[in-house]
Motif scaffolding. Structure first.
Motif, mmCIF file in Angstrom:
data_model
loop_
_atom_site.group_PDB
_atom_site.id
_atom_site.type_symbol
_atom_site.label_atom_id
_atom_site.label_comp_id
_atom_site.label_asym_id
_atom_site.label_seq_id
_atom_site.Cartn_x
_atom_site.Cartn_y
_atom_site.Cartn_z
ATOM 1 N N ILE A 392 21.006 -5.230 -53.096
ATOM 2 C CA ILE A 392 21.833 -4.632 -54.228
ATOM 3 C C ILE A 392 21.776 -5.546 -55.400
ATOM 4 O O ILE A 392 21.669 -5.110 -56.658
ATOM 5 C CB ILE A 392 23.469 -4.519 -53.618
ATOM 6 C CG1 ILE A 392 23.561 -3.518 -52.682
ATOM 7 C CG2 ILE A 392 24.404 -4.122 -54.929
ATOM 8 C CD1 ILE A 392 24.792 -3.476 -51.927
ATOM 9 N N LEU A 411 24.195 0.603 -50.827
ATOM 10 C CA LEU A 411 25.469 0.880 -51.334
ATOM 11 C C LEU A 411 26.409 1.531 -50.345
ATOM 12 O O LEU A 411 27.310 1.329 -49.984
ATOM 13 C CB LEU A 411 25.537 1.481 -52.616
ATOM 14 C CG LEU A 411 25.015 0.724 -53.988
ATOM 15 C CD1 LEU A 411 25.084 1.383 -55.199
ATOM 16 C CD2 LEU A 411 26.132 -0.715 -54.046
ATOM 17 N N HIS A 416 30.196 0.715 -50.740
ATOM 18 C CA HIS A 416 30.315 0.873 -52.021
ATOM 19 C C HIS A 416 30.171 2.164 -52.600
ATOM 20 O O HIS A 416 29.217 2.499 -53.305
ATOM 21 C CB HIS A 416 29.471 -0.224 -52.604
ATOM 22 C CG HIS A 416 29.527 -1.514 -52.420
ATOM 23 N ND1 HIS A 416 30.735 -2.154 -51.679
ATOM 24 C CD2 HIS A 416 28.801 -2.572 -52.151
ATOM 25 C CE1 HIS A 416 30.666 -3.228 -51.253
ATOM 26 N NE2 HIS A 416 29.364 -3.561 -51.675
#
Length: 1023
Positions: A392, A411, A416
């Motif tokens: 990331i 993610l 996320h």
């Protein structure tokens, strides 16, 4: 070969000996004889002696008689011994006759001569070729000993390759090995052994012969080749390698290369390695040889040496690959860092295999393809290591599409979701790709950001009618209701309106229903067919449940019949709400029998049973609810059950509990209703008044309060009715009741105005919710009748009858009863009705007479009538003035009973048949004559509407009557048939005119007249 020798010999003899001419005569002179040249060199005597034999020999040769020729040549040689030409001729003849042994023997003893030496070599060679009687080895060896070098080679070749003896290769080689060495032909014999063994693939003999040859001369180039080939064929790699590495020859590199090729071909990797290394040291390696050495190292497992060799040739990436194969990842990683990344695909493959994330991160490529693969490799390796956070960090600011995809995946793995959603949403806003829309909404949902997902989807709807569009549509539909984002579900409407997928339309319809958009559901024209037909019916039922419970019943019923188990409960609800409690109760009982009646549905069962009037069933269902004394509805239902069972005091007690504990306006209302039913109108009015105070806008409370006040204070009742109508002006029954209250207050015009309001709301084509069309017609007609009665001032009635032999019962007391009768009455209401009734002025014209003079006896009455508010009761006083006689005062009274409701004497617009009845009581007193009359009459008729005639019926009827006067008593029964016609109807008034024609039969059971049976024709009209 024999034939060739014979021909050669013949030619030679012919060429040397001329053909003699024919002898003419023997010449006796010696000078005349010519000798053949073969005799040249002989003395005269020898020539003379030999000549005849030579001549005959030559002739025999010419004629092909070789044996004869040989005999003659031998005879000639005996006479010219040692003469070389004759020896040559005889030898040639022997050779031509295929007798090489004899020729050799002849020539062996001949004197030395070069020409004879050639024939001797020829004879020996041909003898060696003789398969039947070859020379002995000893003879052959003796020949070799005395032969020249060239002849020795020929003899060796002839002996070695002769087919004369049936020898195998081993025998021939053994024969050649007998050639003495050193000696004449030794080397040649060895060489022939090499050739023969090589051609037969006898490599051991080849090696043996070559080793022997080496003792007498150095190997030629072909010998070296043969030796290497033989060692290879024999698998004697060590000997070959030792010789090659020690040999110093001009052909050394080529021999080594040949040996290398064969060693590689036969997987002799160690031999190949040593030879290649020696070649490299002494001569250097060509490119193909370097590749061979690389292969050899690889086969021997010396991959690191192979890699180093490859690297020295400038093939860095291949060297790295070799190190990887050797398991030297660390060294390969080091070398890869020094390699140029070309070709990029190879470099990337090696970096991925080494998991060289650091190198991949530092490297960059200008081309999009390799750069994408580099990014993918970095992402995959970091993902494999579980370093999503590092991935990331690396890709967060990258705009490369591959990097963005792996960033999104990381993610997602790290949950996320909202950050992933924002990335894809931004991309969607620039690309407009529905796939990006799908992913963005998906990530928002994973992040539990339903509102953001909904807002994104709502802004983008509709999505198309393909598979992806339908997927997005379904996702949006699952998010409803959306009170903040799409409170009106407009996006859902757009989605459903733009799809042809029936399943999606059904899902959308479910969503619209859940958001209260049932009108839009109905506009979808859903067709309940296919496997989801039951679901469609159920959905339509839910959408119609509030506005059209009757239609909802249809759809829930269809869903139930199609096997939708959960449709039966809503079906019961819709049946109940559409005013069909009996059917609702039946459905609930079926649910109960199936064991599928939920506890909360027992409440509905109680309500349905109460509405259906099945109070015992309601009590049983209520018992299933158990003891719920803290539940207001439980108490309310209990009170209503008691109320329905007639247990008013118990119901009053329980409603009082509800009122006191929960201050319920409904409980107060029901208390008032109970008081009303128990006849305590004042208590009812008070309780209903309290209910209205608690809920002043409740039209039901207001209307019941108004009904209760009717008996106590009609004027206040009017005010309350009007208040209720302000809340529910569509309720026709309130207008109707208000009209009746006004009428009781003698307020004619307000009453008629209220009736008109009721009539306007009683339309059979659009009946009120609580009425069907038939009942609506009935109620409308009754209200119009009330409106017509209140507006009536004048009334005209006409009646007449004609008899046969008897008279009706009303004239049984007359001394001379008439045969016909006519009566005309004109009535005028003088003033408004009062609480004591209404007063009318009446004029009456009567005509009666016999059959010869129909109206010979006439009379006129004038009087007043008083219509009492007691049933249908009239009291009157008339002055009767007959045409012939003395006038007097008539006091009379009449009352009609049992003719109300369904037995009323009026037209029935709602039904094709009906019944009428009445019980009529009458009394009269004539003051001057002191006569009186008391009568009672009961009749019952069955009416049948005439379809082709408007407002017309025919009817049979029965009657019974009794009359009492001073002079007697009359009792009779009768039957008849009639035709009645109503007319004069308007929008607000019922029929004002009625006409009837009857044919009647009467039988007097007790009477004063002689004729007890009579048939009468009656005519009646009223305006």
């Amino acid at each position: 070969m024999k034939v060739c020798s014979l021909v050669l010999c013949s030619v030679l003899v012919c060429s040397l000996t001329p053909i003699p001419e024919p002898v003419q005569a023997r010449q006796s002179s010696e000078e005349s004889t010519e000798y053949p040249r073969v005799l040249d060199g002989l003395g005269e005597l020898a020539r003379h002696r030999a000549y005849p034999y030579v001549e005959r020999a030559q002739r025999a040769v010419a004629e092909g008689e070789l044996e004869v020729a040989i005999e003659h040549w031998r005879a000639a040689l005996e006479r010219a011994q040692g003469h070389v030409p004759i020896i040559r001729a005889l030898a040639e003849a022997l050779l031509a006759a295929d007798r090489p042994a004899a020729a050799d023997e002849l020539l062996e003893s001949a004197p030395e001569d070069d020409g004879l030496q050639a024939l001797k070599q020829q004879a020996r060679l041909e003898w060696l070729a003789d398969g039947e009687d070859p020379p002995s080895v000893e003879r052959w060896l003796a020949w070799l000993a005395s032969a020249s070098t060239s002849d020795a080679r020929a003899l060796i070749d002839g002996y070695a390759f002769s087919d004369g003896e049936d020898l195998d290769l081993e025998g021939k080689l053994t024969r050649l090995s007998r050639v003495p060495c050193p000696g004449n032909g030794c080397i040649h014999a060895i060489e022939r052994r090499v050739v023969m063994a090589e051609s037969a693939g006898e490599w051991a003999h080849v090696i043996d012969a070559l080793q022997q040859l080496k003792a007498y001369r150095s190997w030629a180039s072909e010998d070296r080749v043969r030796a290497v080939s033989a060692w290879i064929a024999q698998g004697e790699w060590r000997e070959m390698e030792q010789w090659l590495l020690e040999e110093q020859s001009a052909q050394y590199p080529e021999l080594i290369r040949m040996a290398i090729q064969n060693a590689i071909g036969q997987s002799e990797w160690e031999v190949a390695r040593r030879l290649l290394e020696a070649l490299e040291v002494n001569y250097g390696l060509r490119a193909d040889e370097a590749s061979q050495l690389e292969q050899v190292y690889a086969e021997l497992g010396e991959l690191e040496r192979a890699a180093e060799l490859i690297r020295t040739r400038g093939e860095c990436l291949r060297a790295v690959a070799q190190l990887i194969e050797a398991g030297l990842a660390e060294k390969a990683h080091e070398w890869l860092g020094d390699c140029k990344p070309r070709p990029a695909e190879v470099w990337l493959d090696l970096a991925v295999e080494l998991e060289a994330v650091d190198l991949l991160i530092d490297q960059r490529f200008d081309q999009s393809g390799p750069e994408g693969r580099r990014i993918e490799a970095v992402a995959v390796l970091l993902q494999r290591r579980g370093e999503d956070e590092e991935l990331i960090r690396l890709f967060h600011d990258s705009q490369h599409p591959v990097a963005r995809e792996y960033l999104l995946a990381a993610l997602e793995r790290q949950e996320h979701y909202e950050q992933a959603a924002e990335i894809v949403r931004n991309r969607y806003q620039s690309t407009g790709s529905r796939k990006d829309l799908e992913r963005a909404s998906y990530f928002y949902l994973l992040a539990d950001e339903r509102k953001k997902a909904a807002r994104l989807l709502v802004e983008s709807a509709p999505f198309g009618d393909d598979e992806l569009g339908r997927q997005l549509s379904r996702r949006l539909l699952t998010l409803y209701p959306l009170p903040e984002v799409d409170p009106g579900a407009a996006a859902a409407v757009r989605v459903v309106a733009n799809t042809s997928d029936p399943d999606l339309r059904i899902d959308g319809a479910n969503t619209l229903h859940s958001t209260g958009r049932c009108a839009d559901v109905r506009d979808l024209d859903l067709v309940p067919s296919g496997p989801r037909a039951g679901k469609v019916h159920q959905l339509l039922g839910f959408c119609l449940q509030q506005e059209a419970p009757g239609l909802a019943v249809h759809h829930f019923g269809q869903a139930d019949r199609l096997g939708i188990a959960r449709a039966r409960g809503p079906l019961a609800v819709s049946l109940f709400e559409s005013g069909r409690p009996e059917e609702a109760l039946d459905v609930l009982e079926r649910l109960e029998s199936d064991g599928r009646l939920a506890p909360e549905q027992y409440r509905l069962k109680v309500e349905a049973a109460l509405e259906a009037g099945r109070y015992s069933t309601a009590a049983e269902a209520h018992a299933q609810l158990g003891d719920q004394k803290d539940d207001r509805q439980w108490w309310s239902m209990r009170a209503r059950i008691a109320q329905g069972l007639g247990q008013f005091k118990q119901a009053l007690q329980w409603w009082t509990i509800v009122e006191e504990r929960w201050h319920s306006a409904e409980a107060t209302f029901q208390i008032g209703v109970l008081h009303h039913e128990m006849g305590d109108f004042e208590a009812a009015a008070n309780a209903l008044g309290r209910a209205v105070e608690r809920d002043p806008d409740n039209a039901k409370y207001l209307s019941e309060h108004a009904y209760a006040l009717e008996r106590l204070d009609s004027r206040q009742s009017v005010a309350v009715f009007e208040q209720a109508l302000r809340h529910e002006p569509w309720r026709f029954e309130l207008h109707e009741q208000l009209g009746y209250v006004h009428a009781r207050l003698k307020q004619g015009e307000p009453a008629r105005a209220a009736f008109r309001q009721a009539i306007d709301r009683l339309r059979p084509e659009l009946p009120p919710p609580d009425l069907d069309p038939q009942e609506t017609r009935k109620r409308s007609y009754l209200v119009r009748r009330s409106h017509e009665v209140l507006g009536r001032r004048w009334r005209v009635e006409f009646s007449a009858w004609a008899a046969t032999d008897s008279v009706p019962g009303e004239f049984f007391l007359a001394e001379d009863p008439p045969r016909n009768y006519a009566n005309l009455i004109v009535d005028r209401q003088l003033g408004a009705d009062s609480g004591l009734g209404s007063i009318h002025a009446r004029a009456r014209l009567i005509g009666q007479g016999g059959s010869d003079d129909p109206f010979s006896d006439r009379a006129v009455t004038l009087g007043m009538t008083w219509h009492l508010p007691l049933g249908k009761t009239v009291v009157g006083v008339d002055w009767l003035e007959p045409e012939n006689g003395t006038g007097e005062i008539l006091v009379h009274a009449a009352s009609e009973w049992l003719s109300d409701g369904k037995y009323r004497r009026d037209w029935r617009p709602e039904t094709p048949s009906w019944q009428e009845r009445r019980f009529y009581v009458e009394g009269a007193w004539w003051a001057r004559s002191d006569a009186y009359l008391v009568s009672a009459r009961f009749d019952h008729a069955w009416h049948f509407a005439v379809d082709d005639w408007r407002a017309t019926s025919w009817y049979p009827y029965l009657l019974a009557e009794s009359r009492l006067v001073r002079s007697g008593h009359d009792v009779r029964v009768g039957a008849g048939i009639g035709l009645r016609k109503w007319s004069g109807e308007s929008r607000y008034d019922a029929h004002k005119r009625v006409h009837s024609l009857r044919l009647e039969f009467q039988h007097a059971v007790e009477t004063n007249i002689a004729d007890r049976n009579g048939v009468f024709l009656r005519l009646e009209s009223a305006w």
